[in-house]
Design a protein around this motif. Structure first.
Motif, PDB file in Angstrom:
ATOM      1  N   ALA A   3     -21.474 -95.218  20.974  1.00 22.48           N
ATOM      2  CA  ALA A   3     -20.052 -94.899  21.099  1.00 22.48           C
ATOM      3  C   ALA A   3     -19.799 -93.973  22.280  1.00 22.48           C
ATOM      4  N   GLY A   4     -20.717 -93.037  22.525  1.00 27.20           N
ATOM      5  CA  GLY A   4     -20.557 -92.148  23.670  1.00 27.20           C
ATOM      6  C   GLY A   4     -20.629 -92.898  24.991  1.00 27.20           C
ATOM      7  N   GLY A   5     -21.564 -93.850  25.072  1.00 26.91           N
ATOM      8  CA  GLY A   5     -21.666 -94.654  26.284  1.00 26.91           C
ATOM      9  C   GLY A   5     -20.415 -95.474  26.534  1.00 26.91           C
ATOM     10  N   LEU A   6     -19.864 -96.065  25.456  1.00 33.32           N
ATOM     11  CA  LEU A   6     -18.620 -96.814  25.610  1.00 33.32           C
ATOM     12  C   LEU A   6     -17.469 -95.911  26.025  1.00 33.32           C
ATOM     13  N   HIS A  38     -11.881 -94.183  20.524  1.00 36.74           N
ATOM     14  CA  HIS A  38     -13.302 -94.055  20.857  1.00 36.74           C
ATOM     15  C   HIS A  38     -14.009 -93.086  19.904  1.00 36.74           C
ATOM     16  N   ALA A  39     -13.311 -92.016  19.510  1.00 36.05           N
ATOM     17  CA  ALA A  39     -13.919 -91.075  18.562  1.00 36.05           C
ATOM     18  C   ALA A  39     -14.128 -91.723  17.199  1.00 36.05           C
ATOM     19  N   ALA A  40     -13.160 -92.553  16.768  1.00 38.73           N
ATOM     20  CA  ALA A  40     -13.291 -93.229  15.472  1.00 38.73           C
ATOM     21  C   ALA A  40     -14.428 -94.242  15.489  1.00 38.73           C
ATOM     22  N   LEU A  41     -14.664 -94.859  16.650  1.00 38.22           N
ATOM     23  CA  LEU A  41     -15.745 -95.843  16.732  1.00 38.22           C
ATOM     24  C   LEU A  41     -17.103 -95.203  16.461  1.00 38.22           C
ATOM     25  N   ALA A  42     -17.240 -93.909  16.762  1.00 33.12           N
ATOM     26  CA  ALA A  42     -18.510 -93.229  16.511  1.00 33.12           C
ATOM     27  C   ALA A  42     -18.836 -93.149  15.029  1.00 33.12           C
ATOM     28  N   ALA A  43     -17.813 -93.266  14.158  1.00 36.26           N
ATOM     29  CA  ALA A  43     -18.022 -93.176  12.708  1.00 36.26           C
ATOM     30  C   ALA A  43     -18.074 -94.550  12.056  1.00 36.26           C
ATOM     31  N   ARG A  44     -18.338 -95.599  12.831  1.00 36.26           N
ATOM     32  CA  ARG A  44     -18.281 -96.965  12.312  1.00 36.26           C
ATOM     33  C   ARG A  44     -19.337 -97.232  11.247  1.00 36.26           C
ATOM     34  N   ARG A  45     -20.474 -96.515  11.250  1.00 31.18           N
ATOM     35  CA  ARG A  45     -21.527 -96.719  10.248  1.00 31.18           C
ATOM     36  C   ARG A  45     -21.325 -95.800   9.049  1.00 31.18           C
ATOM     37  N   ALA A  46     -20.974 -94.537   9.323  1.00 28.37           N
ATOM     38  CA  ALA A  46     -20.822 -93.571   8.234  1.00 28.37           C
ATOM     39  C   ALA A  46     -19.596 -93.879   7.375  1.00 28.37           C
ATOM     40  N   ALA A  47     -18.495 -94.285   8.008  1.00 30.26           N
ATOM     41  CA  ALA A  47     -17.260 -94.587   7.267  1.00 30.26           C
ATOM     42  C   ALA A  47     -16.636 -95.836   7.876  1.00 30.26           C
ATOM     43  N   PRO A  48     -17.156 -97.026   7.559  1.00 26.34           N
ATOM     44  CA  PRO A  48     -16.675 -98.258   8.209  1.00 26.34           C
ATOM     45  C   PRO A  48     -15.184 -98.502   8.024  1.00 26.34           C
ATOM     46  N   VAL A  55      -8.936 -97.028  14.239  1.00 29.89           N
ATOM     47  CA  VAL A  55      -8.911 -97.823  15.464  1.00 29.89           C
ATOM     48  C   VAL A  55      -7.684 -98.738  15.475  1.00 29.89           C
ATOM     49  N   CYS A  56      -7.365 -99.350  14.337  1.00 34.60           N
ATOM     50  CA  CYS A  56      -6.184-100.220  14.260  1.00 34.60           C
ATOM     51  C   CYS A  56      -4.904 -99.439  14.573  1.00 34.60           C
ATOM     52  N   LEU A  57      -4.787 -98.243  14.008  1.00 36.96           N
ATOM     53  CA  LEU A  57      -3.597 -97.425  14.260  1.00 36.96           C
ATOM     54  C   LEU A  57      -3.530 -97.000  15.724  1.00 36.96           C
ATOM     55  N   ALA A  58      -4.679 -96.667  16.301  1.00 35.19           N
ATOM     56  CA  ALA A  58      -4.700 -96.261  17.713  1.00 35.19           C
ATOM     57  C   ALA A  58      -4.290 -97.419  18.623  1.00 35.19           C
ATOM     58  N   VAL A  59      -4.758 -98.624  18.321  1.00 38.42           N
ATOM     59  CA  VAL A  59      -4.389 -99.804  19.112  1.00 38.42           C
ATOM     60  C   VAL A  59      -2.898-100.104  18.944  1.00 38.42           C
ATOM     61  N   ALA A  60      -2.378 -99.977  17.732  1.00 35.26           N
ATOM     62  CA  ALA A  60      -0.948-100.202  17.496  1.00 35.26           C
ATOM     63  C   ALA A  60      -0.103 -99.197  18.273  1.00 35.26           C
ATOM     64  N   ALA A  61      -0.558 -97.945  18.323  1.00 38.61           N
ATOM     65  CA  ALA A  61       0.181 -96.929  19.088  1.00 38.61           C
ATOM     66  C   ALA A  61       0.224 -97.281  20.568  1.00 38.61           C
ATOM     67  N   LEU A  80     -15.063-104.556  18.550  1.00 36.84           N
ATOM     68  CA  LEU A  80     -16.304-103.890  18.139  1.00 36.84           C
ATOM     69  C   LEU A  80     -16.148-103.230  16.777  1.00 36.84           C
ATOM     70  N   SER A  81     -14.994-102.597  16.552  1.00 45.49           N
ATOM     71  CA  SER A  81     -14.747-101.970  15.247  1.00 45.49           C
ATOM     72  C   SER A  81     -14.607-103.020  14.150  1.00 45.49           C
TER      73      SER A  81
END
Length: 367
Positions: A3-6, A38-48, A55-61, A80-81
């Motif tokens: 996620a950091g690289g992305l 991007h910050a939410a993507l870092a938690a994709r495994r811990a809290a899918p 991520v959906c809300l961020a894209v809608a915004a 990716l999410s």
């Protein structure tokens, strides 16, 4: 790390494009939405699920601010999410629903944005089809990964179950060995002790047999305890058919009239089958000594046929002194079942008690 690289590769250019192309306060909203995505993507495994919703809300915004956000590199965060939530989340069916809604929103916003229509006439159907293709691809890959993970989990569970069964089987084997060693040795010791009470001239010989039998029992038990402490790799060698003559020689000190004969040509047996045959002879002799006494005559016969070894141990002691329900015979039956063998035990029609075991040869050794 991913996620950091992305965030560097996709987020950096997206932030520069948002700041340079969209006036304030829209650029501020876009900057915050891109950073949150991007910050939410870092938690994709811990809290899918939580990561996917953010991520959906961020894209809608971003879509509400401008239709041009679709050309930002950070838009790739959404598929990716979606993939990660489908692969690891509890509700994979949520992915295509959110994806379809997002594709409809983005398509509507893009084709109706004045800044877009001023320079191009995008096709709503073509754009919607392209976005849905991306959604379906991300969701399908996520399902495939989810299936892989489920299969791996099943394999791990089976491996754990197999290890547990192997442990239980090993404990049962050790328990049978302990029973065989103790029952055999104690039967000899008790028999010699009884004989020594009534025959003073035999006391030194009886004490010698007791000493030797006790020492051998201690050696065997130390080997079995060593297995419990350090594992099967440290176990002592198990008896085979080559050890039967030594066993018979030892038993002749308490059962003088023991003979062992063979009929037919000997065939190779598996190590487990040889150990089972040895234990059958040992248990049968021990039962004879315990229940029929030291003056009983015992006949051991190995019959090598074309398909199996038939092992018969018969004594001429009192009928009915040892039944098939004893723990020793149950242990023999369990041993033989492991090598596809069988055993019968009971009173013989001509008197005495007989144990008959059948041990099939390995497939390659059968005629």
């Amino acid at each position: 790390m991913f996620a950091g690289g992305l965030g560097i590769v996709l987020g950096g250019p997206s932030l520069l494009m948002a700041i340079s192309s969209v006036p304030w306060p829209g650029s501020g909203v876009l900057t915050a939405a891109i950073t949150v995505a991007h910050a939410a993507l870092a938690a994709r495994r811990a809290a899918p699920l939580g990561s996917f919703v953010v991520v959906c809300l961020a894209v809608a915004a971003q879509a509400l601010v401008t239709g041009f956000f679709l050309i930002f590199p950070s838009v790739l965060v959404f598929p990716l999410s979606l993939y990660s939530h489908t692969a690891h989340g509890r509700h994979p069916a949520l992915g295509p629903i959110a994806g379809a809604a997002g594709a409809a929103l983005v398509t509507f916003r893009f084709v109706h944005d004045p800044s877009v229509t001023a320079i191009m006439r995008p096709s709503a159907w073509l754009l919607a089809a392209l976005l849905m293709t991306i959604v379906v691809a991300a969701w399908s890959l996520g399902l495939f990964r989810r299936t892989q993970l489920a299969y791996i989990a099943v394999l791990k569970e089976r491996a754990v179950d197999a290890a547990q069964r192997a442990t239980l089987d090993e404990r049962a084997r050790i328990a049978r060995d302990v029973h065989d060693v103790l029952a055999h040795s104690m039967a000899v010791i008790v028999s010699q002790a009884k004989g020594g009470q009534y025959a003073t001239d035999r006391a030194p010989q009886a004490l010698g047999v007791i000493e030797e039998t006790g020492r051998q029992a201690l050696t065997d038990l130390r080997g079995l305890v060593g297995v419990l402490r350090t594992g099967p790799a440290e176990s002592v060698p198990q008896p085979t058919l080559r050890d039967v003559p030594e066993l018979v020689a030892q038993m002749r000190r308490t059962l003088p009239d023991v003979t062992c004969t063979e009929r037919g040509s000997a065939r190779p047996l598996s190590p487990a089958a040889e150990l089972a045959a040895y234990r059958v002879v040992q248990e049968a002799l021990t039962n004879t000594l315990k229940h029929a006494g030291g003056g009983t005559r015992v006949r051991i016969e190995f019959r090598w046929s074309d398909t199996e070894l038939v092992l018969v141990v018969r004594d001429d002691g009192r009928v009915g002194v040892c039944g098939p329900g004893g723990k020793g015979l149950i242990g023999m039956r369990e041993r033989l079942a492991v090598v596809d063998g069988s055993i019968t035990a009971g009173a013989h029609r001509e008197g005495g008690f007989v144990v008959e075991a059948r041990l099939p040869y390995p497939v390659g050794e059968r005629s």
